[in-house]
Design an enzyme around this catalytic site. Structure first.
Site, PDB file in Angstrom:
ATOM      1  N   GLY A  50       4.192  -4.786  10.655  1.00 37.46           N
ATOM      2  CA  GLY A  50       5.364  -5.650  10.622  1.00 37.46           C
ATOM      3  C   GLY A  50       5.201  -6.879   9.755  1.00 37.46           C
ATOM      4  CG  ASP A 109       0.402  -6.235   8.758  1.00 35.07           C
ATOM      5  OD1 ASP A 109       0.431  -6.457   7.536  1.00 35.07           O
ATOM      6  OD2 ASP A 109       1.418  -5.934   9.414  1.00 35.07           O
ATOM      7  CB  THR A 169      -0.937  -0.008   1.226  1.00 36.94           C
ATOM      8  OG1 THR A 169      -1.456  -1.337   1.421  1.00 36.94           O
ATOM      9  CG2 THR A 169      -2.107   0.949   1.020  1.00 36.94           C
ATOM     10  CG  ASP A 212       4.263   2.459   7.340  1.00 31.17           C
ATOM     11  OD1 ASP A 212       4.183   1.660   6.382  1.00 31.17           O
ATOM     12  OD2 ASP A 212       5.055   2.300   8.278  1.00 31.17           O
ATOM     13  CD  GLU A 253       6.712  -0.662   8.728  1.00 26.75           C
ATOM     14  OE1 GLU A 253       6.404  -0.775   7.543  1.00 26.75           O
ATOM     15  OE2 GLU A 253       6.308  -1.450   9.600  1.00 26.75           O
TER      16      GLU A 253
HETATM   17  C1  5RP Z   1       5.610  -3.697   6.861  1.00 22.06           C
HETATM   18  C2  5RP Z   1       4.267  -3.260   7.344  1.00 22.06           C
HETATM   19  C3  5RP Z   1       3.242  -2.986   6.311  1.00 22.06           C
HETATM   20  O1  5RP Z   1       2.845  -1.663   6.404  1.00 22.06           O
HETATM   21  C4  5RP Z   1       2.075  -3.900   6.536  1.00 22.06           C
HETATM   22  O2  5RP Z   1       2.524  -5.237   6.545  1.00 22.06           O
HETATM   23  C5  5RP Z   1       1.011  -3.731   5.452  1.00 22.06           C
HETATM   24  O3  5RP Z   1       1.513  -4.135   4.236  1.00 22.06           O
HETATM   25  P1  5RP Z   1       0.674  -4.085   2.906  1.00 22.06           P
HETATM   26  O4  5RP Z   1       0.385  -2.643   2.625  1.00 22.06           O
HETATM   27  O5  5RP Z   1       1.558  -4.746   1.884  1.00 22.06           O
HETATM   28  O6  5RP Z   1      -0.604  -4.879   3.121  1.00 22.06           O
HETATM   29  O7  5RP Z   1       3.995  -3.097   8.504  1.00 22.06           O
HETATM   30  O8  5RP Z   1       6.439  -3.999   7.955  1.00 22.06           O
END
Ligand code: 5RP
Length: 231
Positions: A99, A88, A32, A85, A107
């Site tokens: 994470g 999950d 994302t 950012d 982060e």
């Molecule tokens: C990476 C993270 C990501 O922001 C989280 O895993 C979401 O990822 P995505 O946008 O690919 O679903 O915390 O450490």
């Protein structure tokens, strides 16, 4: 699904519109955050937007460099204006699990230095309670087996994260334990207990850091929430 109805893209592109001239901008990690970084690069090219960015992972730094986004570091700045950012999971109080991509330490470090933390997610990440997604915990390699036992003593099943080439290594040279606690009653309290465990470097619960949640919908619309409790 048309390109414009990609929820992650919709959320990422909306978030990139918050960036203003002369900001120090934190660049998140994940699929994302990718869309926010791409849109930011476009704005820099189209509008001559003047920014300096701090990446939360080597992956995002490489992406940014490839798109000629100016990067800086904590050797030069000690404060971040705005970070974008992913997450999950997000609960109604804006507690997060992060994470999944293994970048939680940087982060959280960048989020903790940021005035504004924009979290970009699709609707599926919104939960009444955190915990369906196993909680990533970064641990030092030394004695990780004992650290895992200590974490399991807090009430989880902790799984060692592997990659195709052996142990998954974070950008900081550490391991990840993915900890299944089930539904988490009190995320800030659990975060405190986990980070107080010897051998733990950082925990993927982010409490009190998100200031705005930007939610991409499957129909292409975007919703924003700035007050915890209103998800
Ligand atoms: C990476 C993270 C990501 O922001 C989280 O895993 C979401 O990822 P995505 O946008 O690919 O679903 O915390 O450490």
């Amino acid at each position: 699904m048309s390109e414009s109805a990609n929820p992650k893209k919709a959320a990422g592109e909306r978030a990139a519109e918050y960036v203003e001239h002369d900001m120090i901008v934190g660049l998140g990690t994940g699929t994302t955050a990718y869309f926010a970084i791409v849109r930011l690069a476009e704005r820099i090219g189209e509008e001559g937007l003047r920014v300096r960015c701090i990446a939360t992972s080597e992956r995002s730094a490489t992406l940014a460099r490839g798109m000629e986004i100016p990067l800086t570091s904590f050797a030069e700045v000690l404060h971040v204006d705005l970070t974008i950012d992913g997450a999950d999971e997000v609960d109604p109080a804006f507690n997060l699990i992060k994470g999944g991509g293994g970048a939680l330490l940087r982060e959280k470090f960048v989020a903790s230095a940021s005035d504004t933390e924009l979290i970009i997610v699709d609707e599926g990440k919104l939960k009444q309670r955190l915990g369906a997604f196993p909680l990533p915990v970064e641990v030092v390699p030394f004695g990780w087996q004992l650290t895992r036992q200590r974490l399991q003593g807090l009430g989880c099943e902790a799984r060692f994260r592997s990659s195709d080439n052996g142990p998954f290594l974070t950008d900081n040279g550490n391991y990840i334990l993915d900890c299944s606690f089930g539904a988490i009653d009190d995320p800030p309290a659990l975060e405190r207990r986990i980070v107080a465990t010897c051998g733990v470097v950082e925990c993927g619960i982010f409490a009190g850091l998100a200031t705005r949640i930007i939610i991409g919908k499957s129909d292409g619309n975007v919703e924003e929430r700035a007050e915890p409790g209103r998800l």
